[in-house]
Write an enzyme that holds these catalytic residues in place. Structure first.
Site: not given
Length: 451
Positions: A282, A307
């Site tokens: 995580g 991006e």
């Protein structure tokens, strides 16, 4: 893999794509021979045998390269501390093969905190260039642009750098810390630091740190660190040894601050990497949330973008955004069947800095959560709502499509506009795209359920 990246400034390099065929086989040239069938047959068998011999000198770059993050001298010999690259096509071509060696081992070690690098190549045997008329790949030369600067090739010299790990202090400002249960069931502490390239000593550190990306991030390239709009978020494991606090690099994130007219900024997540020994606990989601928390407190931030996210990173992003939006008033389960609304866009943008595009995606994930898939009408409404969004690019191109339809052939038309030439193709596309999104959304919901 949990941490993947979002980087697209260059496409996958193909400079070595044809190397295997050109170098390995085409260099075995036929000699002038008597045209008799018997002699020709012997030459043919010899050529096949030669190729088979050469095949033994080809090896997978992904398997040959071994990384280690070394904390102590004992780690150097521990195989369980090693990890391999996920990809090497950006260095060795699409085949990801290295030619000329049997039993090739490429060792790239870093001290865990300072990232002092060690590099070594060994093999059981090297192809005989005189016998086969083809040289072995110059591995060090091919790797040179992606090796950390200042690497040592003497293992004793590398060992001498390990005592300096004790005095390492992370660069920048501590902005977050938390404990996480490791895959082995141990509680580990992690800290996130924010820094800029101007931080004393960080430029050199970054030049070593960034050498991981082309082995783990597809289409990755090195950033222009002289641009002051880059921000860096460094993730370290903090542990204690003999009562002394120690650190080990676990990953990092780069973001770029784009200008948003008239006086705001739009931060874009560019590169995110959690190193393999720290994956699947995580940490990537926590790193993203830490970055989000910084953005929430900055009034000049309009929204947050990513991006060209990879599939893996998009899944992490969807999880974090869905978890956050699930707490917002406009995303409550009883409102979701009513459709995507301006209230959702406004609230997600104002409170979570989400773009409209990502907000729509989160809406679809959370609406799926609120949809009873066994209820045919309910699920049909959901499917049509998602396909309506998927169909928008087709509708936008329809007017242009009609104009060009009179002058272009069907194949030319499809290539020019990138749209389906008939309704059947469009329906097939919409269904395939819906199923793809549905699969991704279910994976996010499964993680939300475990969270």
């Amino acid at each position: 893999m949990e941490a993947a990246s979002c980087w697209s400034q260059e496409h996958r390099t193909n400079r070595n794509t044809l190397r295997d065929a050109n170098r390995y086989w085409c260099t075995i040239r036929s000699r002038p021979v008597d045209p008799s069938p018997v002699l020709f047959s012997c030459q043919k068998k010899l050529s096949v045998a030669k190729k088979n011999d050469l095949e033994e000198y080809r090896c997978s770059a992904n398997e040959a390269i071994t990384f280690k993050l070394v904390r102590s001298e004992e780690d150097i010999e521990k195989d369980e501390e090693a990890f391999h690259p996920e990809m090497t096509h950006q260095i060795f071509g699409d085949s990801e093969m290295i030619f000329g060696y049997k039993g090739l081992k490429i060792s790239i070690y870093y001290t865990a905190a300072n990232l002092v690098p060690y590099f070594n190549i060994s093999s059981k045997s090297v192809v005989d260039q005189k016998q086969f008329d083809v040289p072995a790949d110059d591995v060090e030369k091919l790797l040179l642009d992606d090796l950390p600067p200042g690497y040592v090739t003497n293992l004793d010299q590398f060992r001498q750098a390990l005592p300096e790990e004790v005095g390492f202090k992370p660069f920048g400002e501590l902005i977050d810390s938390y404990s996480v249960e490791s895959r082995a069931g141990q509680r580990k502490t992690f800290e996130v630091y924010f820094t800029k390239i101007e931080q004393p000593g960080f430029r050199k550190y970054h030049s070593r740190m960034q050498t991981f990306i082309r082995f783990f991030i597809d289409a990755a390239s090195y950033i222009d660190v002289d641009d002051e709009r880059w921000d860096f978020y460094l993730l370290f494991e903090k542990y204690s040894e003999c009562g002394v606090a120690r650190y080990a690099l676990a990953g990092y994130m780069t973001t770029y601050n784009f200008f948003a007219y008239p006086e705001r900024i739009r931060p874009r997540i560019s590169q995110v990497l959690v190193l393999p020994p720290f994956q699947k606990i995580g940490l990537c989601a926590r790193l993203v949330q830490t970055f989000y928390n910084v953005c929430y407190s900055r009034g000049e931030v309009l929204d947050i973008t990513v991006e060209d996210p990879s599939e893996n990173f998009q899944r992490v992003r969807d999880f974090v955004d869905s978890r956050n939006c699930n707490k917002l008033e406009s995303f409550q389960a009883d409102l979701l069947p009513g459709g995507f609304s301006n209230d959702m866009v406004r609230e997600a943008q104002e409170k979570l800095k989400l773009s409209k595009l990502q907000t729509r995606r989160v809406y679809e994930i959370l609406r799926l959560k609120a949809t009873n898939e066994n209820n045919k009408q309910m699920f049909r409404d959901y499917r049509l709502d998602v396909k309506k969004r998927l169909n928008l690019p087709y509708l936008r191109n329809r007017r242009t499509y009609k104009k060009l339809e009179r002058t272009l052939q069907p194949e030319e038309l499809s290539q020019t506009l990138g749209v389906m030439s008939n309704d059947e193709q469009r329906f097939q596309f919409l269904e395939a795209a819906f199923q793809e999104d549905l699969k991704a959304y279910r994976q996010v919901l499964e993680r939300l359920a475990r969270d």
